[in-house]
Design a protein around this motif. Structure first.
Motif, PDB file in Angstrom:
ATOM      1  N   LEU A 198       6.465  -4.534   4.068  1.00 23.44           N
ATOM      2  CA  LEU A 198       5.354  -5.455   3.802  1.00 23.44           C
ATOM      3  C   LEU A 198       5.550  -6.753   4.591  1.00 23.44           C
ATOM      4  O   LEU A 198       6.660  -7.250   4.701  1.00 23.44           O
ATOM      5  CB  LEU A 198       5.310  -5.764   2.304  1.00 23.44           C
ATOM      6  CG  LEU A 198       4.188  -6.644   1.794  1.00 23.44           C
ATOM      7  CD1 LEU A 198       2.864  -5.939   1.931  1.00 23.44           C
ATOM      8  CD2 LEU A 198       4.455  -7.030   0.365  1.00 23.44           C
TER       9      LEU A 198
ATOM     10  N   ALA B 176      -4.870   1.571  -5.274  1.00 25.30           N
ATOM     11  CA  ALA B 176      -3.577   1.019  -4.842  1.00 25.30           C
ATOM     12  C   ALA B 176      -3.794  -0.193  -3.944  1.00 25.30           C
ATOM     13  O   ALA B 176      -3.071  -1.188  -4.042  1.00 25.30           O
ATOM     14  CB  ALA B 176      -2.768   2.081  -4.114  1.00 25.30           C
TER      15      ALA B 176
ATOM     16  N   MET C   3      11.155  -1.550   2.738  1.00 25.32           N
ATOM     17  CA  MET C   3       9.969  -2.358   2.445  1.00 25.32           C
ATOM     18  C   MET C   3       9.469  -3.035   3.721  1.00 25.32           C
ATOM     19  O   MET C   3      10.129  -3.875   4.287  1.00 25.32           O
ATOM     20  CB  MET C   3      10.330  -3.419   1.406  1.00 25.32           C
ATOM     21  CG  MET C   3       9.152  -3.939   0.653  1.00 25.32           C
ATOM     22  SD  MET C   3       8.789  -5.623   1.088  1.00 25.32           S
ATOM     23  CE  MET C   3      10.296  -6.436   0.540  1.00 25.32           C
TER      24      MET C   3
ATOM     25  N   LEU D 161       3.667   1.508   4.372  1.00 22.43           N
ATOM     26  CA  LEU D 161       3.778   1.614   2.918  1.00 22.43           C
ATOM     27  C   LEU D 161       3.619   3.055   2.455  1.00 22.43           C
ATOM     28  O   LEU D 161       4.045   3.417   1.372  1.00 22.43           O
ATOM     29  CB  LEU D 161       2.729   0.726   2.242  1.00 22.43           C
ATOM     30  CG  LEU D 161       2.893  -0.778   2.472  1.00 22.43           C
ATOM     31  CD1 LEU D 161       1.827  -1.546   1.695  1.00 22.43           C
ATOM     32  CD2 LEU D 161       4.278  -1.241   2.033  1.00 22.43           C
ATOM     33  N   GLY D 162       2.966   3.848   3.256  1.00 23.39           N
ATOM     34  CA  GLY D 162       2.861   5.258   2.920  1.00 23.39           C
ATOM     35  C   GLY D 162       1.691   5.619   2.032  1.00 23.39           C
ATOM     36  O   GLY D 162       1.707   6.664   1.388  1.00 23.39           O
ATOM     37  N   PHE D 163       0.698   4.751   1.950  1.00 20.49           N
ATOM     38  CA  PHE D 163      -0.505   5.133   1.203  1.00 20.49           C
ATOM     39  C   PHE D 163      -1.723   4.424   1.797  1.00 20.49           C
ATOM     40  O   PHE D 163      -1.593   3.429   2.515  1.00 20.49           O
ATOM     41  CB  PHE D 163      -0.374   4.825  -0.288  1.00 20.49           C
ATOM     42  CG  PHE D 163      -0.131   3.377  -0.591  1.00 20.49           C
ATOM     43  CD1 PHE D 163      -1.174   2.483  -0.677  1.00 20.49           C
ATOM     44  CD2 PHE D 163       1.160   2.916  -0.800  1.00 20.49           C
ATOM     45  CE1 PHE D 163      -0.961   1.147  -0.960  1.00 20.49           C
ATOM     46  CE2 PHE D 163       1.389   1.578  -1.075  1.00 20.49           C
ATOM     47  CZ  PHE D 163       0.333   0.691  -1.158  1.00 20.49           C
ATOM     48  N   ALA D 164      -2.898   4.947   1.490  1.00 15.71           N
ATOM     49  CA  ALA D 164      -4.132   4.368   2.023  1.00 15.71           C
ATOM     50  C   ALA D 164      -4.501   3.104   1.260  1.00 15.71           C
ATOM     51  O   ALA D 164      -4.437   3.074   0.030  1.00 15.71           O
ATOM     52  CB  ALA D 164      -5.260   5.383   1.924  1.00 15.71           C
TER      53      ALA D 164
ATOM     54  N   VAL E 210      -4.621  -3.224  -6.053  1.00 12.35           N
ATOM     55  CA  VAL E 210      -3.413  -3.795  -6.657  1.00 12.35           C
ATOM     56  C   VAL E 210      -2.619  -4.578  -5.611  1.00 12.35           C
ATOM     57  O   VAL E 210      -2.157  -5.690  -5.855  1.00 12.35           O
ATOM     58  CB  VAL E 210      -2.529  -2.679  -7.259  1.00 12.35           C
ATOM     59  CG1 VAL E 210      -1.156  -3.210  -7.627  1.00 12.35           C
ATOM     60  CG2 VAL E 210      -3.219  -2.072  -8.473  1.00 12.35           C
ATOM     61  N   LEU E 211      -2.492  -3.982  -4.441  1.00 10.98           N
ATOM     62  CA  LEU E 211      -1.759  -4.646  -3.366  1.00 10.98           C
ATOM     63  C   LEU E 211      -2.391  -5.988  -3.028  1.00 10.98           C
ATOM     64  O   LEU E 211      -1.699  -6.993  -2.847  1.00 10.98           O
ATOM     65  CB  LEU E 211      -1.751  -3.741  -2.133  1.00 10.98           C
ATOM     66  CG  LEU E 211      -0.922  -4.215  -0.947  1.00 10.98           C
ATOM     67  CD1 LEU E 211       0.552  -4.204  -1.290  1.00 10.98           C
ATOM     68  CD2 LEU E 211      -1.202  -3.358   0.276  1.00 10.98           C
TER      69      LEU E 211
ATOM     70  N   LEU F 135       3.773 -10.768   5.216  1.00 13.47           N
ATOM     71  CA  LEU F 135       2.818 -11.740   4.695  1.00 13.47           C
ATOM     72  C   LEU F 135       1.579 -11.798   5.578  1.00 13.47           C
ATOM     73  O   LEU F 135       0.461 -12.008   5.097  1.00 13.47           O
ATOM     74  CB  LEU F 135       3.472 -13.122   4.602  1.00 13.47           C
ATOM     75  CG  LEU F 135       4.638 -13.217   3.616  1.00 13.47           C
ATOM     76  CD1 LEU F 135       5.259 -14.607   3.662  1.00 13.47           C
ATOM     77  CD2 LEU F 135       4.163 -12.914   2.211  1.00 13.47           C
TER      78      LEU F 135
ATOM     79  N   GLY G 121      -0.750  -9.302  -3.906  1.00 15.88           N
ATOM     80  CA  GLY G 121      -0.410  -9.897  -2.619  1.00 15.88           C
ATOM     81  C   GLY G 121      -0.911 -11.320  -2.493  1.00 15.88           C
ATOM     82  O   GLY G 121      -0.244 -12.172  -1.909  1.00 15.88           O
TER      83      GLY G 121
END
Lengths: 291, 291
Positions: free
Chosen positions: B3, B62, B1, B45-48, B65-66, B5, B70
DNA sequence: CTATTAGTTCGAAAATACTGAACAATTAAC
DNA sequence: GTTAATTGTTCAGTATTTTCGAACTAATAG
């Protein structure tokens, strides 16, 4: 706010492993790096996280709070990433389906079972709504898809509607009801003296619509279709019921359809979904529902 | 992970300001930095997160949602830091006080008012517990301080107890009660025929202790002391009540104390607090409560 | 008293983040 | 339709941050 998730991961490791050194080992870092990270976080936040007591450090009260709540934050962060990944896969993270009470939820279970075989990872939730309830649910974003319920009064931005089923409503009474002795078709005057069973509207904000109440007659309000059927079955009152939901009871004679003077009403049932929703689960369900 | 902040802060700014450029300006960074941060996060993260549509980028599902989740994460992170700061200041972030039902909560309000003048920032919560309830609350960490309640059966690790008040329990009946015609002191046989009002134990896990039930007589179980007083006042039954809680009713003659053969019981009331708790608020309250 | 372990300091190296200039793509203005 | 303005990206260079390893201090165990 200079908090970082990485620093929280380090704190967590220190606490779980019991020392800076073993935490460093667990995180594949060198002890001095761990010291650096902790010191930097302490400087950024402006308070001590560990109290140096000899060669073993212990958490300060503030440090303990930071760790406790920080762990929850780490879990939440992971969930955020998971949700986003799930959505990226094309499947929604969750899907809320609102079903009108005129529908038999049990008829929906086979579709659900089929969906679960897809192993989509989508968390599906189903709620039962009454009358205006489904509309309200999708407008207020509580639902992604609605099954059943009235048509929209006017086009609603971003929501698509499709007629799904002509639900025929029959006027029925219990088998021993006094109305059965009268001459058919029944007039409004015939029906007037008897208690009418109506479903209480679950839409809290929409203008109240007491369904098919036929003037100001004595009424018994119930919460859902199931209760209405039961109430009429036990002779507590009379009213219209959707044909497809009471067919077995008509066949067995426990409920009897009585012809009435006014036309038997026909209500269009609608399926609705958010047109902006590009999720595979929503599309899958909409396709299934429209047969 | 992977991610961070910081990256979420950037996403938030982009969405709120409407473009990479203005987000950069708001964050005192240069546009290319924003691009870099977003691209790095996407790679990690592996996605656009954004779909490049001409010169204006739009969030992918996605990415939406993030961002949504977030933002909640960012708020939560800020709260974590705030809590830790609050604890670092010496005051707890929150303090839970459990008060036994034999105590009059109103007598506690002046102390609370005094505390609030200190502007400590501590979130104080008060809960009312019955009998074993206070003990259970502090053992299960639901409470930091208890006021009233029984003494510990044995010493409990990390919890300190102090006797606070000799609560005298009187056997009382409503003014028109038949027991008043009998000769004093009353014997157990005198009392036996009448319904006894007992407080239902709110401790769910401890062995049930029906307080002062005097053998197997007819009982009416109520939820708390207030209800017990009301029940006895209305002549529904008889029983022991703490003197300090019914003094006005005794003065006005609505309740009458009747002498009984067995000694009027005396129960020690205890105040308890976690000895590991070094917070100023807990210590302040304990000092006040012990007078 | 010595060996061991824990934590820190510090200079150097590596990794990461940031910058600014040049560029491409799109929209707005005239 | 052409020009101007705005947006986002690329890229090479720079600045900052993080990591490392060796040397060092302090505490504890034997």
């Amino acid at each position: 706010m200079k908090l970082t998730l990485d620093a929280l991961t380090v704190l967590d490791a220190i606490d779980r492993k019991g020392s800076f050194a073993s935490a460093a080992q667990a995180l594949f870092r060198v002890p001095s790096t761990v010291t650096y990270t902790v010191q930097k976080l302490e400087e950024d936040l402006g308070f001590a996280i560990f109290k140096r007591a000899g060669r073993r450090s212990v958490l300060t009260p503030a440090g303990q709070v930071l760790l406790d709540q920080g762990r929850q934050l780490l879990v939440a962060a992971q969930e955020v990433v998971n949700s986003a990944h799930q959505v990226n896969s094309g499947w929604e993270a969750e899907l809320n389906i609102a079903i009108d009470t005129v529908w038999d939820i049990q008829r929906f279970y086979p579709i659900l079972a089929e969906f679960q075989k897809l192993n989509s990872g989508v968390q599906v939730s189903i709620s039962e709504e009454v009358m205006g309830g489904t509309l309200e649910a999708i407008i207020e974003q509580r639902a992604d898809i609605t099954i059943g319920g009235p048509p929209p009064v006017s086009a609603i931005q971003g929501i698509q509607f499709e007629s799904i089923l002509n639900s025929q409503w029959l006027f029925v009474v219990a088998k021993a009801h006094p109305l059965m002795t009268l001459l058919l078709p029944l007039t409004e005057q015939d029906i007037e003296p008897y208690v009418s069973i109506v479903i209480r509207d679950s839409a809290t904000q929409s203008p109240i619509r007491a369904h098919r109440s036929l003037g100001a007659r004595p009424m018994l309000r119930v919460a859902n279709m199931e209760q209405k059927i039961q109430a009429q079955l036990q002779g507590l009152g009379v009213g219209f019921l959707p044909k497809h939901k009471i067919q077995p009871l008509l066949d067995s004679g426990e409920l009897v359809e009585l012809e009435i003077e006014k036309d038997a009403p026909v209500t269009q049932q609608y399926c609705a979904w958010r047109s902006t929703n590009t999720g595979r689960a929503a599309q899958w369900f909409v396709d299934k529902i429209l047969d």
